[in-house]
Enzyme design. Structure first.
Site, PDB file in Angstrom:
ATOM      1  CB  SER A  72      -0.952   0.020   1.200  1.00 55.06           C
ATOM      2  OG  SER A  72      -0.243   0.194   2.409  1.00 55.06           O
ATOM      3  CE  LYS A 131      -2.780   2.117   4.999  1.00 51.85           C
ATOM      4  NZ  LYS A 131      -2.652   1.242   3.805  1.00 51.85           N
TER       5      LYS A 131
END
Length: 225
Positions: free
Chosen positions: A39, A109
């Site tokens: 990701s 993230k």
């Protein structure tokens, strides 16, 4: 003259001291974290090991736009992910911080919105923060900054004390966008942040730091004016 004890008698004490020091460093200073997915490509690859700065938050500093942060799962985001099965040795080394913890339910993230920011995506163009379109060179090649699917379209205001986070591999990241309709509305409480990832430490060929991108640094500067 005092007789010097043989090294083998000193060794257990030295091992205990080393383990206590490693545990102290992991708890208060720096912790290793293993990248579990794609990701954050191409900034981070699956299997990379990063070092996370845990010291700065102790002095009241909160995460800023552009930082890559590790945070505890804020709302069961990982419920559909397979649970790791670490060995006893991995558990022990992870506990004292000598290797990344295999059991900790944490994510990594990039912060794109902080408290009171408005973050929006319309169409497949640029992501906007406080009405300004961002130039995001770190977005995975071939991806668009905003996803054209319904969940990728949004206009949110980040509550105080929370973060809005995305993966750099936008079309392969289950981030804030895809948890908007769950408890917490996709927001990450700042209290759930473990720390900022500052260095890719392994493999050696990928050794690099993780600076704040200029586009988000400028956005932060504009917001303070």
């Amino acid at each position: 003259m005092k007789e010097q004890r043989p090294f083998w008698r000193e060794l257990p004490l030295l091992v205990v001291i080393a383990l206590l020091l490693a545990l102290f460093i992991k708890t208060f200073l720096v912790q290793a974290f293993s990248i579990p997915s794609e990701s954050m490509q191409n900034t981070l690859q699956k299997g990379d090991r990063v070092l996370v700065d845990k010291l700065t938050p102790w002095f009241g500093s909160e995460s800023e736009r552009g930082e890559v942060v590790v945070f505890h799962d804020p709302g069961d985001w990982l419920k559909n992910e397979p649970a790791p099965q670490p060995s006893a040795v991995q558990k022990a080394l992870g506990f004292v911080g000598l290797m990344p913890s295999a059991e900790e339910k944490a994510l990594i993230k990039r912060v794109v919105g902080v408290g009171d920011d408005t973050v929006e995506c319309e169409g497949a163009g640029s992501l906007k923060v406080n009405g300004k379109a961002l130039d995001e060179p770190y977005v995975f090649p071939g991806n668009t900054a905003c996803s054209a699917d319904p969940d990728g379209q949004f206009d949110v205001t980040v509550p105080s004390g929370h973060l809005w986070v995305t993966g750099d591999h936008r079309q392969a990241s289950g981030d804030s966008r895809y948890h908007r309709h769950e408890p917490g509305a996709g927001m990450v409480p700042v209290d759930d942040v473990v720390g900022r990832a500052v260095v890719v430490a392994w493999p050696v060929g990928r050794l690099d730091n993780l600076p704040v991108p200029a586009t988000l640094d400028r956005a932060a500067t504009d917001a303070r004016r």
